[in-house]
Design a protein around this motif. Structure first.
Motif, mmCIF file in Angstrom:
data_model
loop_
_atom_site.group_PDB
_atom_site.id
_atom_site.type_symbol
_atom_site.label_atom_id
_atom_site.label_comp_id
_atom_site.label_asym_id
_atom_site.label_seq_id
_atom_site.Cartn_x
_atom_site.Cartn_y
_atom_site.Cartn_z
ATOM 1 N N ALA A 124 0.984 -1.133 -0.075
ATOM 2 C CA ALA A 124 0.011 -0.112 0.110
ATOM 3 C C ALA A 124 0.839 1.268 0.022
ATOM 4 O O ALA A 124 0.567 2.299 -0.433
ATOM 5 N N TRP A 481 -5.361 -14.553 -2.790
ATOM 6 C CA TRP A 481 -5.633 -13.620 -1.793
ATOM 7 C C TRP A 481 -4.570 -13.843 -0.814
ATOM 8 O O TRP A 481 -4.151 -15.194 -0.443
ATOM 9 N N SER A 491 -4.300 -8.568 0.755
ATOM 10 C CA SER A 491 -3.637 -8.087 -0.488
ATOM 11 C C SER A 491 -4.360 -9.332 -1.479
ATOM 12 O O SER A 491 -4.543 -10.514 -1.229
ATOM 13 N N SER A 495 -6.669 -8.696 -8.844
ATOM 14 C CA SER A 495 -7.418 -7.603 -8.095
ATOM 15 C C SER A 495 -8.589 -8.184 -7.468
ATOM 16 O O SER A 495 -9.377 -8.917 -7.958
ATOM 17 N N GLU A 496 -9.160 -7.567 -6.256
ATOM 18 C CA GLU A 496 -10.233 -8.172 -5.521
ATOM 19 C C GLU A 496 -11.183 -7.476 -6.442
ATOM 20 O O GLU A 496 -12.600 -7.997 -5.965
ATOM 21 N N GLU A 497 -11.333 -6.524 -6.790
ATOM 22 C CA GLU A 497 -12.536 -5.782 -7.430
ATOM 23 C C GLU A 497 -13.200 -6.449 -8.593
ATOM 24 O O GLU A 497 -14.228 -6.790 -8.867
ATOM 25 N N THR A 502 -15.502 -4.319 -5.050
ATOM 26 C CA THR A 502 -15.240 -3.383 -4.114
ATOM 27 C C THR A 502 -13.781 -3.766 -3.712
ATOM 28 O O THR A 502 -13.270 -4.901 -3.783
ATOM 29 N N THR A 503 -13.039 -2.686 -3.063
ATOM 30 C CA THR A 503 -11.840 -2.912 -2.687
ATOM 31 C C THR A 503 -12.049 -3.628 -1.107
ATOM 32 O O THR A 503 -13.068 -3.400 -0.398
ATOM 33 N N GLU A 505 -9.286 -4.551 2.005
ATOM 34 C CA GLU A 505 -8.026 -4.303 2.719
ATOM 35 C C GLU A 505 -7.734 -5.021 4.094
ATOM 36 O O GLU A 505 -6.791 -5.147 4.555
ATOM 37 N N GLU A 509 -13.439 -5.646 6.120
ATOM 38 C CA GLU A 509 -13.947 -5.176 4.920
ATOM 39 C C GLU A 509 -14.432 -6.554 4.132
ATOM 40 O O GLU A 509 -15.452 -6.332 3.012
#
Length: 813
Positions: A124, A481, A491, A495-497, A502-503, A505, A509
């Motif tokens: 990050a 992941w 992480s 990409s998690e989206e 959505t993000t 972290e 979440e």
């Protein structure tokens, strides 16, 4: 009996299938190959397994118990590590390397665990920052980062070593490789950057260089001291007559002997020194006297306690003997020898060979370990042109230019080149050269060589793993992941989206996107995995863009070297599969209800038909002619067969709905009970049934009894003209038991081997063999309820082996 191997015709068809595939390295499922070749799935699977054993194709078990197959491309065909587990290889590889990607402008795009450990930045913190963040202020001022990117973009890659800066401001010596990434059109898409912390090696090389310089200085000082000593000290001298009696002794010799000349003259040396006459010194005296040739040698004298250089000059009248104390010189030589051994040992420890070139004569010197690295005899150092011949033909211009440039400019060089060993193997060398400059002129060129073949192979393997992982992730729409439990940092790659919409972290979440009804189960799953260290595997629902989606997210707890705990895994969307499973389950339930209802409703009309037929037979028996009696017999037989079919259909529909709860079942006992029930049939056919030791499993004892009743009954029934020979055996295959019922009967055509497990599918007429055509379908339904599979291996006239797989009971609970 031994099952026949896969048919060669089908194997050739599969080989042709992969050959005509545009991308043979793309994995395919067994069902895809079977559908394309219009062959039974089981036959295709056996053929694929045979090709895999030959090494012609590769295979891997999928996460849903399916298996995929692919043909390795030529550049990977000889890779001995191709079947290594990708995640475990990646984890072990990245601990020593920082591996990340840059966009074309040099900004960090990706970040790995090794990068975080070496440089100190989290993903990050660093993603989006320019990679010059890691360079020293002097390098930034000299535009080193920009120059490296330009070189990599132009030449394809660049490598250098130098000081780099961590997040906390500390510096480390780094080996850095930057490689340009271009698409098929040649457009620059970015760079990969691989960094290794070489601080310890750099410091060790510096220490070795300082130590070598210090030893060289000591050697020169020792030589000067020895020369000075020898110039100031006169030799000891004495003369012996032809009978080896002392005739003369100078003062220096008196000092060594520790007595005066008067006490020595007329005596023999071994008497003065109090040693035996057979001492090797006096043997040399005698040999010299006989040969009348002068000689010189070095020896250690125990009586005098010194190392001596002895020179003996013979004459007819006796010997003149000169000797000097060389003890200090010998000690210096011993120290120099120890120093040389230390340097050689250091070379071997660091696996570095040394070399130097005399600029005047162009003569080359190689250390012993360099000869060993190159694998050539150490007879003589070759001249410069021959020394360069050891390098690969394509790389010789690189090293040749580097040497000439260093000799001309006085600048050091650092290159990686290939060389060919005497047995033809191509290996990689890291060659460094450092000129000695005096008054602007290069007087000597020294350097070091290290075999880096293993490192290059690790780099290539790491790149191959990364490519394969990206391919696998793209092919399955999966996301890797990684959750740092202690820091609660998550992480994802890529990409998690793409999966969650959505993000994400942190764990909280992630919980927020889980369906409310599944949150507690997901929390319990992760807590159990952290507590036991065992992997978790679950299917949960998430809310994405307002819609409910199903995901599969297995996770594996791992312990980092620093003691921190992480959970890593792969998540993928399984909504389509879950939808299909739900619809399939609903369809099966409706079919079961329909079959039960139809079978049940047919019972009453059938009883009425049977009753009236019997009534006609009883009341009008005297009035029926021979044809009428035959018609009545046909009708009764048809009603009986209809009743059997209805009863079998009822049993088939009740397998799932009315089965008993699973319990521990001894298959030995089940089969023994079945054989007891079949005793009359066994004796009638003179059958011989043998049984191996069978396992204990978890299952429905009643259904398993029905399963083996059908299989053994068929084995006896379809035995042909010879007395039946039936064998029941079991073998363990991983986490499954494979139980087989093998006979020597009439066999089954391979084209019919899948069809026989379907309802009402018969291969023979009622006149040939009686039956309803539901028995094997019933067996398949029972095996599937127990989580297994059933298949047959057979050829017409060659008997048949019915095999079924059943899970091994879980003994961990």
């Amino acid at each position: 009996m031994v099952s026949p191997g896969p048919p060669e015709r089908t194997i050739e068809d599969i080989q042709e299938f992969f050959s005509r595939t545009g991308q043979p390295s793309t994995p395919v499922f067994t069902e895809e190959v079977a559908e394309a070749l219009e062959c039974p799935r089981q036959t295709v699977r056996h053929c694929l397994e045979a090709l895999a054993e030959r090494g012609e194709i590769q295979t891997k078990q999928g996460g849903d118990s399916s298996r995929v197959w692919w043909k390795a491309s030529d550049d990977l065909a000889d890779d001995p590590h191709q079947d290594e587990t990708q995640f475990s290889a990646l984890v072990s590889a990245v601990k020593d390397y920082a591996i990340f990607m840059l966009d074309p402008e040099g900004s960090v795009v990706t970040w790995n665990e090794g990068a975080e450990q070496i440089k100190g930045y989290s993903e990050a913190e660093i993603v989006g920052e320019h990679f010059s963040t890691f360079y020293t202020e002097d390098d930034i001022a000299d535009e080193v980062p920009d120059h490296n990117l330009e070189t990599a973009a132009t030449a394809g890659r660049v490598e250098d070593e130098g000081w780099r800066v961590r997040k906390d401001g500390s510096r480390f010596w780094a080996n850095v490789t930057i490689t340009a990434i271009r698409d098929r059109e040649g457009t620059l898409r970015g760079f990969t950057k691989v960094t290794r912390d070489m601080t310890e090696r750099h410091e060790y090389e510096q220490q070795l260089e300082q130590q070598a310089n210090r030893f060289e200085q000591q050697r020169d000082e020792f030589k000067r001291e020895l020369d000075d000593v020898f110039d100031r000290i006169d030799d000891a001298f004495y003369a012996l007559d032809d009978e080896f009696r002392f005739e003369y002794v100078n003062e220096r010799a008196e000092t060594f002997f520790g007595t005066s000349e008067g006490e020595i003259l007329g005596r023999k040396p071994w008497e003065v020194l109090d040693v035996d006459e057979s001492d090797s010194l006096f043997e040399k005296f005698k040999t010299t006297m006989v040969a009348q040739e002068p000689t010189s040698f070095e020896r250690y004298s125990d009586p005098l306690g010194i190392w001596a250089m002895v020179r003996v000059y013979p004459s007819e009248s006796g010997l003149s003997v000169y000797f000097r104390d060389i003890t200090e010189r010998k000690e210096r030589e011993r120290e120099l020898e120890l120093t040389r051994e230390l340097l050689e040992k250091a070379e071997r420890i660091a696996d570095v060979g040394g070399w130097e070139i005399d600029t005047d004569t162009r003569e080359v010197f190689w250390t012993d370990h360099l000869f060993e690295i190159l694998g050539i005899p150490d007879d003589d150092e070759p001249p410069l042109d021959e020394a360069l011949d050891v390098y690969n033909e394509a790389d010789r211009p690189i090293i040749e230019h580097a040497v000439e440039e260093a000799l001309d400019t006085g600048e050091s060089f650092d290159v990686e080149v290939r060389f060919r060993t005497p047995d033809g193997e191509i290996r990689w060398l890291h060659v460094k050269g450092d000129p000695d400059v005096d008054d602007g002129e290069v007087v000597l060129l020294r350097g070091a060589v290290q075999d880096i073949t293993e490192r290059k192979e690790r780099e290539w393997e790491l790149q191959r793993i990364r490519d394969r992982m990206e391919f696998a992730l793209n092919a399955t729409d999966s996301v890797v992941w990684d959750w740092d439990v202690e820091n609660d940092e998550a992480s994802f790659y890529p990409s998690e989206e793409s999966l969650y919409g959505t993000t994400v972290e942190s764990w909280e979440e992630f919980v927020d996107v889980i369906h409310p009804d599944d949150r507690q189960r997901a929390q319990q799953g992760i807590e159990k995995a952290l507590e036991t260290g065992e992997p978790k595997h679950e299917e949960i629902r998430i809310i994405r863009d307002g819609n409910v989606r199903w995901i599969e997210a297995p996770g594996y707890p791992v312990q980092d070297d620093n003691g921190s705990t992480r959970v890593v895994g792969v998540a993928r969307d399984i909504t389509e599969r879950k939808t299909y499973e739900r619809k399939l389950q609903e369809s099966n339930e409706r079919l079961e209800q329909f079959a039960y209802a139809v079978s049940h409703d047919l019972q009453e009309p059938l009883r009425m038909v049977s009753s009236y037929i019997q009534l006609i037979e009883n009341r009008y028996a005297d009035e029926l002619d021979e044809d009428g009696e035959e018609f009545i017999e046909f009708a009764v037989d048809g009603a009986d067969r209809m009743r059997s079919m209805i009863q079998d259909l009822l049993e088939y529909s009740r397998i799932q709905t009315e089965g008993d709860a699973f319990e521990s079942v001894e298959l030995d006992a089940i089969v023994e009970d079945v054989l007891a029930d079949l005793q009359f049939q066994i004796e009638e056919h003179d059958a011989n049934v043998t049984i191996d030791d069978l396992p204990e499993i978890e299952g429905d004892a009643s259904q398993l009894r029905q399963l083996f009743q059908n299989l053994l009954d068929n084995a006896i029934e379809y035995s042909g003209d010879e007395p039946p020979r039936v064998h029941v055996s079991a073998t363990r295959d991983g986490d499954e038991w494979v139980v087989s019922v093998c006979d020597e009967g009439i066999g089954i055509d391979p084209e019919d081997q899948d069809r026989i497990f379907e309802v009402f599918q018969r291969l023979h007429t009622q006149e040939e063999y009686a039956g309803t055509g539901i028995g094997l379908a019933l067996c398949k339904r029972i095996v599937e309820r127990h989580g297994g599979d059933i298949w047959v291996d057979s050829e017409p006239g060659g008997g048949a082996t019915f095999s079924l797989s059943i899970p091994v009971p879980d003994t961990t609970e």
